[in-house]
Design an enzyme around this catalytic site. Sequence first.
Site, mmCIF file in Angstrom:
data_model
loop_
_atom_site.group_PDB
_atom_site.id
_atom_site.type_symbol
_atom_site.label_atom_id
_atom_site.label_comp_id
_atom_site.label_asym_id
_atom_site.label_seq_id
_atom_site.Cartn_x
_atom_site.Cartn_y
_atom_site.Cartn_z
ATOM 1 N N HIS A 247 0.822 -1.202 0.000
ATOM 2 C CA HIS A 247 0.000 0.000 0.000
ATOM 3 C C HIS A 247 0.861 1.259 0.000
ATOM 4 C CE1 HIS A 247 0.573 -0.654 4.422
ATOM 5 N NE2 HIS A 247 0.726 0.655 4.406
ATOM 6 N N GLU B 112 -3.762 3.666 1.706
ATOM 7 C CA GLU B 112 -4.127 3.812 3.114
ATOM 8 C C GLU B 112 -4.294 5.296 3.413
ATOM 9 O OE1 GLU B 112 -1.733 3.824 7.321
ATOM 10 O OE2 GLU B 112 -1.195 2.253 5.893
ATOM 11 N N HIS C 94 4.210 6.689 3.249
ATOM 12 C CA HIS C 94 5.220 5.705 2.896
ATOM 13 C C HIS C 94 4.699 4.731 1.859
ATOM 14 C CE1 HIS C 94 3.041 3.875 6.391
ATOM 15 N NE2 HIS C 94 3.012 2.834 5.585
ATOM 16 N N GLU D 243 8.254 1.224 4.058
ATOM 17 C CA GLU D 243 7.989 0.266 5.122
ATOM 18 C C GLU D 243 8.177 -1.146 4.565
ATOM 19 O OE1 GLU D 243 4.436 -0.723 8.321
ATOM 20 O OE2 GLU D 243 3.906 0.244 6.432
#
Length: 146
Positions: free
Chosen positions: A5, A62, A80, A123
Amino acid sequence: MKYLHTMVRVADLDASLDFYCAKLGLVEVSRAENPGGRFTLVFLCAPGDREAALAAKAPMVELTYNWDPEDYQGGRNFGHLAYAVDDIYATCQRLADGGVTINRPPRDGHMAFVRSPDGISIELLQAGPRKEPAEPWASMPNTGAW
């Protein structure tokens, strides 16, 4: 590696959902309220990705809504990129060996953060169950911002 995401912070959740869902055509896949952290996460996907998003939690956008107002400057609203990796420790070691700073080491055997040369936060999440905490990662401190 698998794309998961992209996280974007939003100042007005209702206005953002109106844009992303009602106007752009994305669909809401899941939502999580976190009273302790004072934020709401809303995961969206393209209609054609709905089955994949429900099954694999990817690919999605997200939306992160922080309950306390914040004026997002300098791209802070972009959070991110997230990728699932087969082995969080091997991935972080390969990156570190290549000169990449591990900003948030995978102390928990699950999550790490690094930054691109342009400062984009990435991430890395362990695919499947968390790995047992292991050195040198378990005792490694954070470095810089992530």
